[in-house]
Design a protein around this motif. Structure first.
Motif, PDB file in Angstrom:
ATOM      1  N   LEU A   1      26.536  17.501 -30.325  1.00  0.00           N
ATOM      2  CA  LEU A   1      25.850  17.692 -30.096  1.00  0.00           C
ATOM      3  C   LEU A   1      24.666  16.338 -29.957  1.00  0.00           C
ATOM      4  O   LEU A   1      23.727  15.987 -29.200  1.00  0.00           O
ATOM      5  CB  LEU A   1      25.293  17.642 -31.718  1.00  0.00           C
ATOM      6  CG  LEU A   1      24.858  19.589 -32.209  1.00  0.00           C
ATOM      7  CD1 LEU A   1      24.401  19.760 -33.699  1.00  0.00           C
ATOM      8  CD2 LEU A   1      24.881  20.352 -31.180  1.00  0.00           C
ATOM      9  N   TRP A   2      25.654  15.413 -29.675  1.00  0.00           N
ATOM     10  CA  TRP A   2      25.715  13.962 -29.661  1.00  0.00           C
ATOM     11  C   TRP A   2      26.950  13.456 -29.058  1.00  0.00           C
ATOM     12  O   TRP A   2      28.285  13.105 -29.825  1.00  0.00           O
ATOM     13  CB  TRP A   2      24.900  13.162 -30.784  1.00  0.00           C
ATOM     14  CG  TRP A   2      24.411  11.814 -30.339  1.00  0.00           C
ATOM     15  CD1 TRP A   2      23.991  11.518 -29.683  1.00  0.00           C
ATOM     16  CD2 TRP A   2      25.516  11.079 -31.262  1.00  0.00           C
ATOM     17  NE1 TRP A   2      24.056   9.852 -29.727  1.00  0.00           N
ATOM     18  CE2 TRP A   2      24.805   9.316 -30.693  1.00  0.00           C
ATOM     19  CE3 TRP A   2      26.646  10.301 -32.411  1.00  0.00           C
ATOM     20  CZ2 TRP A   2      25.033   8.135 -31.530  1.00  0.00           C
ATOM     21  CZ3 TRP A   2      26.939   9.065 -32.120  1.00  0.00           C
ATOM     22  CH2 TRP A   2      26.201   8.175 -31.801  1.00  0.00           C
ATOM     23  N   GLU A   3      27.017  12.789 -28.394  1.00  0.00           N
ATOM     24  CA  GLU A   3      28.179  12.501 -27.768  1.00  0.00           C
ATOM     25  C   GLU A   3      28.027  10.549 -28.061  1.00  0.00           C
ATOM     26  O   GLU A   3      27.052  10.102 -27.105  1.00  0.00           O
ATOM     27  CB  GLU A   3      28.559  11.993 -26.342  1.00  0.00           C
ATOM     28  CG  GLU A   3      29.525  11.470 -25.897  1.00  0.00           C
ATOM     29  CD  GLU A   3      31.477  12.858 -26.137  1.00  0.00           C
ATOM     30  OE1 GLU A   3      31.720  12.127 -26.226  1.00  0.00           O
ATOM     31  OE2 GLU A   3      31.083  13.917 -27.337  1.00  0.00           O
ATOM     32  N   PRO A   4      28.797   9.896 -28.975  1.00  0.00           N
ATOM     33  CA  PRO A   4      28.806   7.743 -29.447  1.00  0.00           C
ATOM     34  C   PRO A   4      28.607   7.263 -27.778  1.00  0.00           C
ATOM     35  O   PRO A   4      29.386   7.753 -26.776  1.00  0.00           O
ATOM     36  CB  PRO A   4      29.626   7.886 -29.700  1.00  0.00           C
ATOM     37  CG  PRO A   4      30.217   9.298 -30.838  1.00  0.00           C
ATOM     38  CD  PRO A   4      29.668  10.322 -29.782  1.00  0.00           C
ATOM     39  N   PRO A   5      27.778   6.759 -27.795  1.00  0.00           N
ATOM     40  CA  PRO A   5      28.017   5.982 -26.899  1.00  0.00           C
ATOM     41  C   PRO A   5      29.666   5.309 -25.802  1.00  0.00           C
ATOM     42  O   PRO A   5      29.334   4.835 -24.651  1.00  0.00           O
ATOM     43  CB  PRO A   5      26.595   4.848 -26.567  1.00  0.00           C
ATOM     44  CG  PRO A   5      26.591   4.603 -27.806  1.00  0.00           C
ATOM     45  CD  PRO A   5      27.270   5.989 -28.190  1.00  0.00           C
ATOM     46  N   SER A   6      29.921   4.659 -27.205  1.00  0.00           N
ATOM     47  CA  SER A   6      30.964   3.872 -26.463  1.00  0.00           C
ATOM     48  C   SER A   6      32.852   4.830 -27.304  1.00  0.00           C
ATOM     49  O   SER A   6      31.812   5.033 -28.655  1.00  0.00           O
ATOM     50  CB  SER A   6      31.318   2.817 -26.285  1.00  0.00           C
ATOM     51  OG  SER A   6      30.823   1.767 -27.377  1.00  0.00           O
ATOM     52  N   GLY A   7      33.669   4.055 -26.912  1.00  0.00           N
ATOM     53  CA  GLY A   7      34.486   4.196 -27.941  1.00  0.00           C
ATOM     54  C   GLY A   7      34.958   3.414 -29.615  1.00  0.00           C
ATOM     55  O   GLY A   7      34.338   3.663 -30.638  1.00  0.00           O
TER      56      GLY A   7
ATOM     57  N   VAL B   1      31.559   2.706 -30.718  1.00  0.00           N
ATOM     58  CA  VAL B   1      30.741   2.800 -31.864  1.00  0.00           C
ATOM     59  C   VAL B   1      31.289   3.840 -32.418  1.00  0.00           C
ATOM     60  O   VAL B   1      31.000   4.314 -33.064  1.00  0.00           O
ATOM     61  CB  VAL B   1      29.568   3.963 -30.762  1.00  0.00           C
ATOM     62  CG1 VAL B   1      28.228   4.678 -31.863  1.00  0.00           C
ATOM     63  CG2 VAL B   1      28.754   2.524 -30.491  1.00  0.00           C
ATOM     64  N   GLU B   2      31.712   5.114 -31.911  1.00  0.00           N
ATOM     65  CA  GLU B   2      32.797   6.509 -32.203  1.00  0.00           C
ATOM     66  C   GLU B   2      33.707   5.994 -33.009  1.00  0.00           C
ATOM     67  O   GLU B   2      33.962   6.450 -34.313  1.00  0.00           O
ATOM     68  CB  GLU B   2      33.272   7.048 -31.145  1.00  0.00           C
ATOM     69  CG  GLU B   2      34.510   8.475 -31.722  1.00  0.00           C
ATOM     70  CD  GLU B   2      34.987   8.574 -31.137  1.00  0.00           C
ATOM     71  OE1 GLU B   2      35.269  10.478 -31.125  1.00  0.00           O
ATOM     72  OE2 GLU B   2      34.497   8.724 -29.989  1.00  0.00           O
ATOM     73  N   SER B   3      34.249   4.944 -33.407  1.00  0.00           N
ATOM     74  CA  SER B   3      35.446   4.336 -34.046  1.00  0.00           C
ATOM     75  C   SER B   3      34.413   3.760 -35.416  1.00  0.00           C
ATOM     76  O   SER B   3      34.679   3.628 -36.930  1.00  0.00           O
ATOM     77  CB  SER B   3      36.197   3.119 -33.768  1.00  0.00           C
ATOM     78  OG  SER B   3      37.136   3.533 -32.605  1.00  0.00           O
ATOM     79  N   PHE B   4      33.361   3.395 -34.760  1.00  0.00           N
ATOM     80  CA  PHE B   4      32.487   2.325 -36.716  1.00  0.00           C
ATOM     81  C   PHE B   4      32.234   3.431 -37.076  1.00  0.00           C
ATOM     82  O   PHE B   4      32.080   3.004 -38.100  1.00  0.00           O
ATOM     83  CB  PHE B   4      31.714   1.474 -35.703  1.00  0.00           C
ATOM     84  CG  PHE B   4      30.365   0.922 -36.776  1.00  0.00           C
ATOM     85  CD1 PHE B   4      30.565   0.227 -38.086  1.00  0.00           C
ATOM     86  CD2 PHE B   4      29.261   2.083 -36.743  1.00  0.00           C
ATOM     87  CE1 PHE B   4      29.478  -0.016 -38.960  1.00  0.00           C
ATOM     88  CE2 PHE B   4      28.130   2.145 -37.571  1.00  0.00           C
ATOM     89  CZ  PHE B   4      28.013   0.749 -38.350  1.00  0.00           C
ATOM     90  N   LEU B   5      31.452   4.049 -36.465  1.00  0.00           N
ATOM     91  CA  LEU B   5      30.721   5.224 -37.587  1.00  0.00           C
ATOM     92  C   LEU B   5      31.950   6.507 -38.401  1.00  0.00           C
ATOM     93  O   LEU B   5      32.249   6.507 -39.539  1.00  0.00           O
ATOM     94  CB  LEU B   5      30.317   6.362 -36.489  1.00  0.00           C
ATOM     95  CG  LEU B   5      28.683   6.549 -36.127  1.00  0.00           C
ATOM     96  CD1 LEU B   5      28.685   7.249 -34.691  1.00  0.00           C
ATOM     97  CD2 LEU B   5      28.030   6.034 -36.933  1.00  0.00           C
ATOM     98  N   PHE B   6      33.924   6.125 -37.628  1.00  0.00           N
ATOM     99  CA  PHE B   6      34.610   6.977 -38.613  1.00  0.00           C
ATOM    100  C   PHE B   6      34.908   6.170 -39.597  1.00  0.00           C
ATOM    101  O   PHE B   6      35.201   6.689 -40.679  1.00  0.00           O
ATOM    102  CB  PHE B   6      35.446   6.860 -37.596  1.00  0.00           C
ATOM    103  CG  PHE B   6      36.920   7.628 -38.308  1.00  0.00           C
ATOM    104  CD1 PHE B   6      37.016   8.855 -38.211  1.00  0.00           C
ATOM    105  CD2 PHE B   6      38.195   7.041 -38.315  1.00  0.00           C
ATOM    106  CE1 PHE B   6      38.427   9.051 -39.122  1.00  0.00           C
ATOM    107  CE2 PHE B   6      39.219   7.441 -38.788  1.00  0.00           C
ATOM    108  CZ  PHE B   6      39.329   8.342 -39.605  1.00  0.00           C
ATOM    109  N   ALA B   7      34.923   4.258 -39.390  1.00  0.00           N
ATOM    110  CA  ALA B   7      35.266   4.030 -40.556  1.00  0.00           C
ATOM    111  C   ALA B   7      34.467   4.147 -41.004  1.00  0.00           C
ATOM    112  O   ALA B   7      34.516   3.569 -42.526  1.00  0.00           O
ATOM    113  CB  ALA B   7      35.048   2.247 -39.736  1.00  0.00           C
TER     114      ALA B   7
END
Length: 95
Positions: free
Chosen positions: A53-59, A61-67
């Motif tokens: 539904l939404w693709e994070p703008p960078s890796g 941001v994706e790592s931050f959301l996972f953490a």
């Protein structure tokens, strides 16, 4: 008690660092990337049937959301365990 805590901290650090020392040239990637590679290796014509539904703008941001997700989950579990432990101590029950 202090020696036990210091030992546990060093044990945790060893568990984090030793894999990088043992496997210096290892490719540490997520299970999602490995699964994608294996799927396309088995069936090169595979087309995913769903999209994010939404693709994070960078890796990053994706790592931050996972953490952040892991931290919230750990906080919830720690709160729940601590609350239950407090109830046991107040009620003078043994585990």
């Amino acid at each position: 008690m202090k020696r036990k805590n210091i030992f546990l901290i060093f044990l945790c650090l060893a568990l984090i660092i030793v894999p990088f020392i043992i496997n210096k040239d290892g490719a540490y990637e997520g299970a999602d990337a490995q699964a994608d590679a294996l799927i396309y290796e088995i069936n090169p014509e595979y087309e995913p049937w769903a999209e994010s539904l939404w693709e994070p703008p960078s890796g990053e941001v994706e790592s931050f959301l996972f953490a952040a997700q892991a931290a919230v989950g750990a906080g919830f579990i720690g709160y729940f365990v601590g609350k239950k432990k407090g109830q046991v101590v107040k009620g003078n029950k043994s585990i």
